[in-house]
Design a protein around this motif. Structure first.
Motif, short mmCIF file in Angstrom:
data_model
loop_
_atom_site.label_atom_id
_atom_site.label_comp_id
_atom_site.label_asym_id
_atom_site.label_seq_id
_atom_site.Cartn_x
_atom_site.Cartn_y
_atom_site.Cartn_z
N SER A 99 -16.37 -17.22 35.11
CA SER A 99 -17.67 -16.61 34.77
C SER A 99 -17.57 -15.91 33.41
CB SER A 99 -18.06 -15.55 35.80
OG SER A 99 -17.96 -16.05 37.10
N ASP A 100 -18.73 -15.43 32.89
CA ASP A 100 -18.63 -14.74 31.60
C ASP A 100 -17.99 -13.36 31.77
OD1 ASP A 100 -20.70 -12.78 32.07
OD2 ASP A 100 -22.13 -14.43 31.86
N TYR A 101 -17.52 -12.82 30.65
CA TYR A 101 -16.68 -11.62 30.72
C TYR A 101 -17.34 -10.46 31.45
CZ TYR A 101 -13.51 -7.91 29.58
OH TYR A 101 -12.64 -6.86 29.70
N LYS A 102 -18.66 -10.26 31.16
CA LYS A 102 -19.37 -9.10 31.76
C LYS A 102 -19.32 -9.15 33.28
CE LYS A 102 -21.08 -6.04 28.97
NZ LYS A 102 -19.74 -5.58 28.68
N VAL A 145 -9.41 -25.60 30.77
CA VAL A 145 -9.09 -24.49 29.86
C VAL A 145 -9.85 -23.24 30.30
CG1 VAL A 145 -9.23 -23.65 27.48
CG2 VAL A 145 -8.52 -25.98 27.92
N ASP A 146 -11.10 -23.44 30.74
CA ASP A 146 -11.88 -22.29 31.25
C ASP A 146 -11.13 -21.60 32.38
OD1 ASP A 146 -13.93 -22.56 29.49
OD2 ASP A 146 -15.30 -23.60 30.87
N LEU A 147 -10.63 -22.39 33.33
CA LEU A 147 -9.97 -21.79 34.49
C LEU A 147 -8.55 -21.34 34.17
CD1 LEU A 147 -9.85 -21.00 37.43
CD2 LEU A 147 -9.41 -23.38 38.04
N ASN A 148 -7.74 -22.26 33.62
CA ASN A 148 -6.32 -21.94 33.46
C ASN A 148 -6.08 -20.92 32.34
OD1 ASN A 148 -5.60 -23.68 35.55
ND2 ASN A 148 -5.43 -25.43 34.19
N TYR A 149 -6.90 -20.94 31.28
CA TYR A 149 -6.70 -19.93 30.24
C TYR A 149 -7.64 -18.73 30.39
CZ TYR A 149 -6.62 -17.27 26.03
OH TYR A 149 -6.56 -16.19 25.18
N PHE A 150 -8.96 -18.98 30.28
CA PHE A 150 -9.89 -17.83 30.33
C PHE A 150 -9.84 -17.13 31.69
CE2 PHE A 150 -11.56 -20.10 26.66
CZ PHE A 150 -11.65 -19.05 25.76
N GLY A 151 -9.58 -17.90 32.75
CA GLY A 151 -9.47 -17.33 34.10
C GLY A 151 -8.29 -16.38 34.24
N THR A 152 -7.38 -16.41 33.30
CA THR A 152 -6.26 -15.46 33.25
C THR A 152 -6.52 -14.39 32.19
OG1 THR A 152 -4.59 -17.01 34.04
CG2 THR A 152 -3.81 -15.27 32.60
N ALA A 153 -7.03 -14.83 31.04
CA ALA A 153 -7.22 -13.90 29.91
C ALA A 153 -8.25 -12.82 30.24
CB ALA A 153 -7.66 -14.69 28.67
N TYR A 154 -9.39 -13.20 30.82
CA TYR A 154 -10.45 -12.21 31.06
C TYR A 154 -10.07 -11.16 32.11
CZ TYR A 154 -13.92 -14.60 28.05
OH TYR A 154 -14.61 -15.12 26.99
N ALA A 195 -1.44 -22.17 26.48
CA ALA A 195 -2.21 -21.04 25.95
C ALA A 195 -1.85 -19.77 26.70
CB ALA A 195 -3.70 -21.33 26.05
N VAL A 196 -1.70 -19.89 28.01
CA VAL A 196 -1.33 -18.74 28.85
C VAL A 196 0.03 -18.19 28.42
CG1 VAL A 196 -0.47 -18.25 31.19
CG2 VAL A 196 -2.71 -19.29 30.89
N ARG A 197 0.94 -19.11 28.09
CA ARG A 197 2.27 -18.70 27.65
C ARG A 197 2.20 -17.96 26.30
NH1 ARG A 197 6.24 -23.24 25.51
NH2 ARG A 197 7.70 -21.88 24.45
N GLY A 198 1.37 -18.48 25.41
CA GLY A 198 1.20 -17.82 24.10
C GLY A 198 0.63 -16.43 24.26
N LEU A 199 -0.39 -16.32 25.12
CA LEU A 199 -1.01 -15.02 25.36
C LEU A 199 0.02 -14.06 25.95
CD1 LEU A 199 -3.67 -13.34 25.49
CD2 LEU A 199 -3.93 -14.16 27.84
#
Ligand SMILES: NC(=O)C1=CN([C@@H]2O[C@H](COP(=O)(O)OP(=O)(O)OC[C@H]3O[C@@H](n4cnc5c(N)ncnc54)[C@H](OP(=O)(O)O)[C@@H]3O)[C@@H](O)[C@H]2O)C=CC1
Ligand SMILES: CCCCCCCCCCCCCCCC(=O)[C@@H](N)CO
Length: 329
Positions: A99-102, A145-154, A195-199
């Motif tokens: 979902s979006d960050y908010k 990418v939405d799930l595996n990266y942003f789903g971890t980053a957010y 990407a997750v590893r880089g983050l």
């Protein structure tokens, strides 16, 4: 000769010691009594196993996922594992971590209102759909990418400030051995995991001087509902290559993940191949000992790796040959 060996030993010893004393000290926790642990993807597979282990160690647990049926069943299983049935709390929250960050931020505020400040966040929600890149649906490429990266980053961005303020906390990123080596059929998937590893490796450097710790997990194939699903459409080449690292049990992986985070490990690996791959390609300063091992073994491990890679390319060539034979018949 003797002098030469002595010199190498001295230099390596000095290197190990300099690294040892330059690193922030390890923060080690024996259990999770009264701590709030949040696990995205905690309703299935590795995430559920990690949630069960957190409950055994005395934590209050929040599991996040989308399907409330799976979440309810997981909460029952996790509750049954609590070592103090009376006082430990287990809850689920239905949230899509893409979902979006908010929306994610609001959800994390309400999670903390219910069970208290988050001590540990395990980002385990993830998925894999295999296939050659040009045959992968563009929506699926984006979804992963939405799930595996942003789903971890957010979710991680939501908890970092609070943890830094309280000067305690543990974060786990669940990457994959496929983030250490490119593999046929994992093209769209591995990008998000790299990407997750880089983050992770950048955030680890931003945690210097605090008692907040981040552990980056590199699971090999693990026998979960998600794995069974991805296996249905997995190309034979991908199966043969990723099979090199074996098939592991979610209980073992989930349990070790928790203990590696509690003992302050930067990397959490579960197989010999994981150990060798992080030795070759890992970027963080895990410990003085690890760097000394790296210096000593790099050229040998690199030579083995080249052999391994050539054998993987052969698997792909054999596959191509078989497909061509079928076509010409
Ligand atoms: N199994 C394996 O071989 C390996 C797995 N990994 C990684 O480990 C992690 C766990 O994998 P595994 O246990 O196999 O997976 P499972 O498919 O068994 O479980 C995935 C979990 O994530 C949740 N989830 C999926 N999408 C979302 C979403 N958009 N928002 C919130 N929750 C979501 C699922 O619940 P719901 O569907 O209800 O939302 C479920 O709880 C993943 O990140 C995976 O990439 C890494 C290496 C190997
Ligand atoms: C000297 C060095 C030797 C190195 C050997 C290399 C072996 C490579 C094995 C890679 C296995 C990748 C599994 C990924 C699983 C995964 O992420 C999916 N199942 C997702 O669900």
């Amino acid at each position: 000769m003797f002098i030469y060996i002595l010199l190498v030993v001295l230099v390596l010893g000095a290197l190990g010691l300099v690294i040892h004393f330059s690193l922030d000290k390890k923060v080690i926790y024996k259990d999770l009594k009264d701590k709030h642990v949040v696990i995205t993807g905690g309703s299935s597979g590795i995430g559920k196993a990690a949630a069960v282990e957190a409950a055994r160690l005395g934590a209050h647990v929040t599991v996040i996922g989308r399907d409330t049926g799976k979440l309810t069943a997981a909460v029952a299983e996790i509750t049954a594992s609590c070592r103090d049935q009376k006082n430990q709390k287990v809850q689920y929250v239905a949230l899509d971590v893409t979902s979006d960050y908010k929306a994610i931020e609001q959800c994390f505020v309400s999670i903390e209102e219910k069970l208290g400040p988050i001590f540990m966040l395990i980002n385990c929600a993830g998925m894999c759909i295999c296939g050659q890149f040009e045959k992968t649906d563009p929506d699926v490429i984006k979804q992963m990418v939405d799930l595996n990266y942003f789903g971890t980053a957010y979710p991680t961005r939501c908890v970092l400030q609070g943890m830094k303020k309280r000067n305690e906390g543990l974060i786990v990123f669940v990457s994959s051995e496929a983030a250490l080596i490119g593999i046929y059929g994992y093209s769209a998937y591995s990008a998000g995991k790299w990407a997750v590893r880089g983050l992770a490796e950048s955030v680890i450097m931003e945690l210097v001087g605090t008692n907040v710790r981040l552990t980056l997990a590199f699971p090999p194939d693990t026998d979960t509902p998600g794995f069974k699903n991805e296996d249905l459409t997995k190309p034979e080449e991908t199966k043969l290559i990723s099979g090199t690292a074996g098939l592991h049990s979610p209980d073992d992986v989930g349990k070790q993940m928790i203990h590696d985070a509690l003992t302050g490990k930067t990397y959490s690996v579960y197989s010999v191949t994981g150990t060798l791959l992080t030795l070759l390609f890992g970027g963080s300063l895990e410990s003085g000992m690890q760097v000394v091992l790296q210096v000593l073994s790099l050229s040998v491990v690199r030579i083995i790796m080249v052999g391994v890679l050539l054998s993987f390319y052969n698997i792909v060539r054999d596959g191509l040959k078989k497909k061509n034979e079928v076509k010409t018949k």
